[in-house]
Design an enzyme around this catalytic site. Structure first.
Site, PDB file in Angstrom:
ATOM      1  N   GLU A 279       2.544   4.649  -2.548  1.00  0.00           N
ATOM      2  CA  GLU A 279       1.527   3.602  -2.633  1.00  0.00           C
ATOM      3  C   GLU A 279       1.913   2.397  -1.770  1.00  0.00           C
ATOM      4  O   GLU A 279       1.047   1.641  -1.332  1.00  0.00           O
ATOM      5  CB  GLU A 279       1.371   3.170  -4.098  1.00  0.00           C
ATOM      6  CG  GLU A 279      -0.067   2.959  -4.514  1.00  0.00           C
ATOM      7  CD  GLU A 279      -0.227   2.770  -6.015  1.00  0.00           C
ATOM      8  OE1 GLU A 279      -0.967   3.560  -6.605  1.00  0.00           O
ATOM      9  OE2 GLU A 279       0.369   1.845  -6.590  1.00  0.00           O
ATOM     10  N   HIS A 300      14.349  28.383  -5.528  1.00  0.00           N
ATOM     11  CA  HIS A 300      13.789  29.731  -5.672  1.00  0.00           C
ATOM     12  C   HIS A 300      12.300  29.747  -5.381  1.00  0.00           C
ATOM     13  O   HIS A 300      11.634  30.757  -5.610  1.00  0.00           O
ATOM     14  CB  HIS A 300      14.080  30.259  -7.078  1.00  0.00           C
ATOM     15  CG  HIS A 300      15.547  30.368  -7.352  1.00  0.00           C
ATOM     16  ND1 HIS A 300      16.251  31.548  -7.261  1.00  0.00           N
ATOM     17  CD2 HIS A 300      16.465  29.411  -7.652  1.00  0.00           C
ATOM     18  CE1 HIS A 300      17.534  31.320  -7.512  1.00  0.00           C
ATOM     19  NE2 HIS A 300      17.692  30.021  -7.756  1.00  0.00           N
ATOM     20  N   LYS A 415     -12.504   5.988  -7.766  1.00  0.00           N
ATOM     21  CA  LYS A 415     -13.049   5.326  -8.955  1.00  0.00           C
ATOM     22  C   LYS A 415     -14.536   5.017  -8.752  1.00  0.00           C
ATOM     23  O   LYS A 415     -15.337   5.183  -9.662  1.00  0.00           O
ATOM     24  CB  LYS A 415     -12.302   4.023  -9.231  1.00  0.00           C
ATOM     25  CG  LYS A 415     -10.866   4.223  -9.644  1.00  0.00           C
ATOM     26  CD  LYS A 415     -10.230   2.880  -9.969  1.00  0.00           C
ATOM     27  CE  LYS A 415      -8.729   3.001 -10.059  1.00  0.00           C
ATOM     28  NZ  LYS A 415      -8.052   1.716 -10.085  1.00  0.00           N
TER      29      LYS A 415
HETATM   30  O1  PA5 Z   1       0.806   0.293  -8.831  1.00  0.00           O
HETATM   31  C1  PA5 Z   1      -0.325   0.068  -9.217  1.00  0.00           C
HETATM   32  O2  PA5 Z   1      -0.884  -0.994  -8.985  1.00  0.00           O
HETATM   33  C2  PA5 Z   1      -1.082   1.087 -10.034  1.00  0.00           C
HETATM   34  O3  PA5 Z   1      -0.369   2.260 -10.230  1.00  0.00           O
HETATM   35  C3  PA5 Z   1      -1.390   0.512 -11.384  1.00  0.00           C
HETATM   36  O4  PA5 Z   1      -0.198   0.214 -12.033  1.00  0.00           O
HETATM   37  C4  PA5 Z   1      -2.195   1.487 -12.212  1.00  0.00           C
HETATM   38  O5  PA5 Z   1      -3.377   1.800 -11.566  1.00  0.00           O
HETATM   39  C5  PA5 Z   1      -2.487   0.900 -13.578  1.00  0.00           C
HETATM   40  O6  PA5 Z   1      -3.137  -0.319 -13.445  1.00  0.00           O
HETATM   41  P1  PA5 Z   1      -3.272  -1.286 -14.673  1.00  0.00           P
HETATM   42  O7  PA5 Z   1      -1.905  -1.682 -15.083  1.00  0.00           O
HETATM   43  O8  PA5 Z   1      -4.084  -2.440 -14.192  1.00  0.00           O
HETATM   44  O9  PA5 Z   1      -3.968  -0.517 -15.753  1.00  0.00           O
END
Ligand code: PA5
Length: 438
Positions: A279, A300, A415
């Site tokens: 990310e 394996h 989303k």
């Molecule tokens: O790193 C990130 O920003 C995401 O993985 C969020 O942590 C994840 O989408 C969860 O978001 P939130 O904590 O707002 O529910």
């Protein structure tokens, strides 16, 4: 302390100037996404009062619950699970000494998964830690609604409120509003720390402390690594060496980094690492794709590709010193009908080490660049250091890649489609078109 070894011929000193620049941007908070670099100093400047409340809440949960349900996804889920399973075991819930059991929901949309966890809880006492910085993420919000109803049905509205712990934004969002209205005990996800860098905030600390892990030690280890990163910003520093080596290998045409671990307890540490790097770096058409393999199992299945497939991979072996004290030994068999007496008297961990060394040599011979990250051990202090090490190296690496390592614009696309298909207000217009395309 953490040790990093890098493939021969990779001259990390060549990136010294770039490393210094990236380090300056992180340290002085002047780089892209600087508003989300609170994690850089967190091990030194975290809120001590909140820390004490976390320890008290963990004690309360341990005293009154057989099960803790942790609701969260992505950065609000992977950190605590990674630490708990690495330090305590992936069999944490089945081992008799561990109480309360901890289950994770809100990290998928499978009805069967939720149903199974409800049936595992049965009529036992449970508490909930709902973790969501935004307070609006669909998966945890759906799970929280379901588990909230179960708690209210079992303990009444007031009793339920006393068993719900909300980790969320300190001022904004649906979860914060609900939490204030219902009187839940709340912990803050700091404004300047994004989800994937939040493992050492209340996001990770409450579940980790509830699992009986010493969070003071965890933070102590992270603080040691923070000091090291801030005072010895040279390629000899493991975080700088790791960031430089993977940057050089990426520039040399390697597109995928495979994190290889040698004990299933590392599985969620690898999942956390994948989110951290995927990310942070995967944007603008750039970035090493982070993948993981569990050895020896995957030797394996993926071993053939790693040895002999397209040479676009680098492999990072993640180990934790010689931390196993299991003492599980191969016994002698007078008949030796399976031909294994050559191993008699050796521990399974010694055999694992030989497999690691053999794999290292084989993959190196197969022209696969192999790095090693050795956490030195699996204590809370070791893992605190490891988390900060990976975070700092990720920040350096992202800046050297010239991306903003602290945003994630790409995660919104699915989303929007999902909400349109489900008829969420504001998204209906596109829903019909999407249904027609499916
Ligand atoms: O790193 C990130 O920003 C995401 O993985 C969020 O942590 C994840 O989408 C969860 O978001 P939130 O904590 O707002 O529910």
């Amino acid at each position: 302390m953490i040790k990093v070894s890098i493939p021969q011929g990779i001259e990390v000193n060549a990136l010294d100037r770039e490393l210094q620049e990236a380090h300056g941007r992180l340290k002085n908070k002047t780089g892209a996404g600087k508003e989300f670099t609170g994690w850089v100093t967190l091990p030194g400047d975290y809120d001590r009062d909140e820390f004490e409340r976390i320890q008290n809440a963990a004690r309360k949960i341990r005293g009154e619950s057989d099960v803790l349900v942790v609701i969260g996804i992505g950065g609000s889920y992977l950190g605590p699970r990674a630490v708990i399973e690495l330090i305590k075991s992936s069999f944490y819930n089945s081992l008799p000494r561990n109480n309360p059991e901890i289950y994770y929901v809100g990290n998928n949309l499978s009805g069967d998964y939720i149903k199974n966890i409800i049936s595992i809880i049965g009529d036992r006492d449970f508490s909930v830690n709902v973790i969501s910085k935004s307070g609006t993420t669909t998966e945890p919000a759906v799970a929280f609604r379901i588990f909230r109803r179960l708690l209210v049905g079992k303990y009444g509205a007031d009793g339920a409120a006393g068993r719900i712990y909300a980790t969320t934004d300190k001022a904004r969002g649906t979860l914060k509003t609900l939490s204030d209205a219902m009187g839940y005990e709340a912990f803050a996800v700091p404004d300047d720390i994004g989800g994937r860098f939040s493992a050492l905030s209340a996001v990770g600390l409450l579940p980790i402390a509830t699992a009986g892990i010493d969070i003071q030690e965890l933070m102590g280890g992270a603080a040691e690594m923070m000091d090291l990163c801030s005072h010895s910003a040279t390629p000899e520093n493991p975080a700088f060496a790791y960031a430089a080596a993977r940057s050089l290998l990426y520039r040399g045409g390697n597109k995928i980094e495979v994190l290889a671990y040698w004990d299933p307890d590392f599985m969620f540490m690898a999942e956390w690492w994948k989110q951290l790097y995927g990310e942070s770096e995967g944007k603008g058409g750039k970035g090493l794709y982070p993948a993981s393999v569990s050895f020896t199992a995957d030797l394996h299945s993926m071993g053939q590709y790693l040895q002999d497939g397209e040479r676009v991979l680098i492999e990072t072996m993640l180990i934790a010193g010689n931390c196993s004290h299991s003492g599980i030994t191969v016994n002698n068999d007078p008949e030796d009908s399976d031909g294994l007496n050559f191993l008699a008297g050796k521990t399974v961990d010694e055999i694992n080490t030989a497999a690691l060394q053999g794999t290292f040599l084989a993959h190196t011979d197969g022209k696969l660049p192999v790095l090693t990250v050795d956490a030195g051990g699996k204590t809370a202090r070791d893992i605190g250091r490891l988390i900060y090490f990976f975070e700092y190296a990720c920040g350096l690496s992202g800046y050297m890649l010239e991306v903003n390592p602290f945003d994630q614009p790409g995660v919104e696309a699915y989303k929007k489609n999902m909400f349109a298909l489900l008829g969420k207000p504001g998204y209906e217009a596109e829903g019909g078109m999407l249904r027609a395309r499916l």
